[in-house]
Scaffold this motif. Structure first.
Motif, PDB file in Angstrom:
ATOM      1  N   ALA A   1      -5.155   9.551  -4.677  1.00  0.00           N
ATOM      2  CA  ALA A   1      -5.736   8.778  -5.778  1.00  0.00           C
ATOM      3  C   ALA A   1      -7.076   9.364  -6.207  1.00  0.00           C
ATOM      4  N   TRP A   2      -7.861   9.815  -5.249  1.00  0.00           N
ATOM      5  CA  TRP A   2      -9.159  10.414  -5.568  1.00  0.00           C
ATOM      6  C   TRP A   2      -8.963  11.734  -6.323  1.00  0.00           C
ATOM      7  N   LEU A   3      -7.983  12.529  -5.887  1.00  0.00           N
ATOM      8  CA  LEU A   3      -7.696  13.772  -6.606  1.00  0.00           C
ATOM      9  C   LEU A   3      -7.241  13.493  -8.031  1.00  0.00           C
ATOM     10  N   TYR A   4      -6.509  12.409  -8.222  1.00  0.00           N
ATOM     11  CA  TYR A   4      -6.126  12.039  -9.589  1.00  0.00           C
ATOM     12  C   TYR A   4      -7.362  11.749 -10.430  1.00  0.00           C
TER      13      TYR A   4
ATOM     14  N   TRP B   1       2.031  10.467  -6.237  1.00  0.00           N
ATOM     15  CA  TRP B   1       2.077  10.570  -4.779  1.00  0.00           C
ATOM     16  C   TRP B   1       1.316   9.420  -4.122  1.00  0.00           C
ATOM     17  N   ALA B   2       0.200   9.031  -4.685  1.00  0.00           N
ATOM     18  CA  ALA B   2      -0.555   7.905  -4.129  1.00  0.00           C
ATOM     19  C   ALA B   2       0.314   6.647  -4.106  1.00  0.00           C
TER      20      ALA B   2
ATOM     21  N   SER C   1      -3.294  -7.070  -8.454  1.00  0.00           N
ATOM     22  CA  SER C   1      -2.591  -7.285  -7.184  1.00  0.00           C
ATOM     23  C   SER C   1      -3.185  -6.422  -6.083  1.00  0.00           C
ATOM     24  N   TYR C   2      -3.719  -5.252  -6.438  1.00  0.00           N
ATOM     25  CA  TYR C   2      -4.365  -4.407  -5.433  1.00  0.00           C
ATOM     26  C   TYR C   2      -5.621  -5.080  -4.896  1.00  0.00           C
ATOM     27  N   GLU C   3      -6.423  -5.616  -5.765  1.00  0.00           N
ATOM     28  CA  GLU C   3      -7.653  -6.278  -5.339  1.00  0.00           C
ATOM     29  C   GLU C   3      -7.338  -7.514  -4.497  1.00  0.00           C
ATOM     30  N   GLN C   4      -6.336  -8.262  -4.895  1.00  0.00           N
ATOM     31  CA  GLN C   4      -5.928  -9.434  -4.123  1.00  0.00           C
ATOM     32  C   GLN C   4      -5.488  -9.030  -2.724  1.00  0.00           C
TER      33      GLN C   4
ATOM     34  N   LEU D   1      -7.108   2.057  -6.008  1.00  0.00           N
ATOM     35  CA  LEU D   1      -6.008   1.925  -6.957  1.00  0.00           C
ATOM     36  C   LEU D   1      -6.290   0.844  -7.997  1.00  0.00           C
ATOM     37  N   PHE D   2      -6.997  -0.195  -7.587  1.00  0.00           N
ATOM     38  CA  PHE D   2      -7.407  -1.212  -8.567  1.00  0.00           C
ATOM     39  C   PHE D   2      -8.340  -0.612  -9.608  1.00  0.00           C
ATOM     40  N   ASP D   3      -9.295   0.201  -9.149  1.00  0.00           N
ATOM     41  CA  ASP D   3     -10.224   0.832 -10.086  1.00  0.00           C
ATOM     42  C   ASP D   3      -9.499   1.730 -11.084  1.00  0.00           C
ATOM     43  N   ILE D   4      -8.425   2.377 -10.626  1.00  0.00           N
ATOM     44  CA  ILE D   4      -7.674   3.297 -11.488  1.00  0.00           C
ATOM     45  C   ILE D   4      -6.755   2.542 -12.442  1.00  0.00           C
ATOM     46  N   THR D   5      -6.028   1.558 -11.912  1.00  0.00           N
ATOM     47  CA  THR D   5      -4.958   0.917 -12.683  1.00  0.00           C
ATOM     48  C   THR D   5      -5.353  -0.420 -13.303  1.00  0.00           C
ATOM     49  N   LYS D   6      -6.403  -1.059 -12.759  1.00  0.00           N
ATOM     50  CA  LYS D   6      -6.817  -2.415 -13.158  1.00  0.00           C
ATOM     51  C   LYS D   6      -5.757  -3.468 -12.841  1.00  0.00           C
TER      52      LYS D   6
END
Length: 369
Positions: free
Chosen positions: A181-184, A195-196, A259-262, A251-256
């Motif tokens: 995710a960081w590389l993305y 891949w993430a 559900s990731y934050e929860q 992933l929340f920061d990337i996709t908004k």
């Protein structure tokens, strides 16, 4: 927590464990005994890198040069015979660059990649991104397209592997989420985000549907040369949930996608409940191998940035642990024990002599400062 406390722990690590400033070689154990190895394992070496990174993030600018030298000297663990476009690191330090030896663990390697991306954040050297990409390319070669995930080590790819070597553990696979995710984010290359997500979906198999805690891995059954999915290994280690909290938030920061934050907040509550221990001396602690606790502390710190009102009790426990150790248990000009909320273990126990122990205590102190 006072940053001066964290710096004292850092200085004690450097004074007692560093044996070569020019090549940044460290002891695995202090005090060193005749039977101890001369230099530390890769696992401990990137523990030092994590401690230094957190020191710099906390404003310790004089750590930048030792950190740069340490990152450059990962090369002593590197394999010199890899195909073009791939890179891997062995568990034991060689006597010269690219002469690493011993087993190769996929969790160790992906953590090296994460540390290289942390170093890129500090120094901006594109070579660190390029090396991280080569390590990631190496991990892809071990992805199980039928069952999902990476096994623990290269031996786990053979038909002679043990149960532990065959386990597809959360430690490597969750860190693969973070690194991809960081590389993305850094490259914009969509394949890294794919891949993430692939690693993330695999890791969700290890989450308890009720408590939301993350377990240790998924067994792989090897029968007549064929691999089948086994049961989930329900051993609990706090760095598993800590790593997934970090993955969720990235992933929340990337996709908004909320559900990731929860999931991150649910996993944090579950980790607090699972590892909290009240001691007879009146202290509280998160009882686990202390470097694992430090990864849970990283997850806590990221959550605290987002909503400190929901992390108050977590901070209180971390501070109780370290404060008790600093005020009551200091030895060797600044080192505190593995069980810092209690006391030093018997002299024959390795945990209090372990480099990773003292890196973890310093890293947590910087996170709290």
């Amino acid at each position: 927590m006072k940053q001066a406390y964290a710096r004292r722990l850092y200085d004690a690590v450097m004074k007692n464990f560093l044996v070569s400033e020019s090549t940044m070689a460290f002891l695995e154990f202090f005090p060193r005994r005749p039977e101890d190895r001369d230099t530390c394992y890769l696992f401990s070496y990137f523990g030092v890198a994590g401690m230094m990174y957190r020191a710099i993030k906390a404003g310790q600018e004089d750590v930048r040069e030792p950190y740069r030298k340490l990152i450059e000297n990962f090369v002593y663990y590197q394999d010199g015979q890899m195909p073009q476009g791939q890179s891997k690191y062995h568990s034991e330090r060689g006597s010269s660059p690219k002469s690493g030896h011993g087993p190769c663990f996929f969790d160790d390697n992906i953590w090296v990649a994460r540390n290289l991306l942390c170093a890129y954040e500090v120094f901006g050297a594109s070579s660190y991104i390029e090396e991280a990409k080569k390590i990631v390319a190496y991990t892809y070669t071990a992805w199980d397209w039928d069952l999902g995930g990476l096994v623990w080590c290269e031996q786990g790819l053979t038909d002679q592997a043990t149960e532990q070597e065959l386990e597809r553990g959360l430690s490597a696979n969750a860190c693969c989420i973070l690194v991809n995710a960081w590389l993305y984010q850094l490259t914009g290359e969509k394949s890294y985000l794919e891949w993430a997500d692939r690693f993330y979906q695999f890791c969700k198999q290890m989450q308890d549907p009720v408590t939301k805690i993350y377990y240790n891995g998924v067994h792989t059954l090897l029968q007549n040369g064929h691999r089948q999915a086994g049961d989930v290994n329900k051993d609990l280690y706090s760095y598993n949930s800590g790593s997934m909290i970090l993955a969720d938030l990235l992933l929340f920061d990337i996709t908004k996608d909320s559900s990731y934050e929860q999931d991150a907040w649910q996993a944090a509550h579950a980790t607090h409940e699972a590892f909290l221990q009240k001691n007879s001396n009146g202290t509280r602690e998160y009882k686990d191998f202390i470097w694992f606790t430090a990864i849970w502390a990283e997850g806590f710190a990221e959550l605290e940035k987002r909503d400190a009102s929901r992390t108050t009790e977590y901070r209180e426990v971390f501070e109780e642990m370290l404060t008790h150790g600093i005020q009551n248990c200091e030895r060797f000009d600044g080192l505190i024990p593995h069980d810092c909320a209690r006391d030093w273990r018997p002299d024959e126990d390795v945990y209090d002599r372990l480099l990773l122990t003292h890196c973890a205590n310093a890293e947590m102190a910087f996170l709290l400062s």
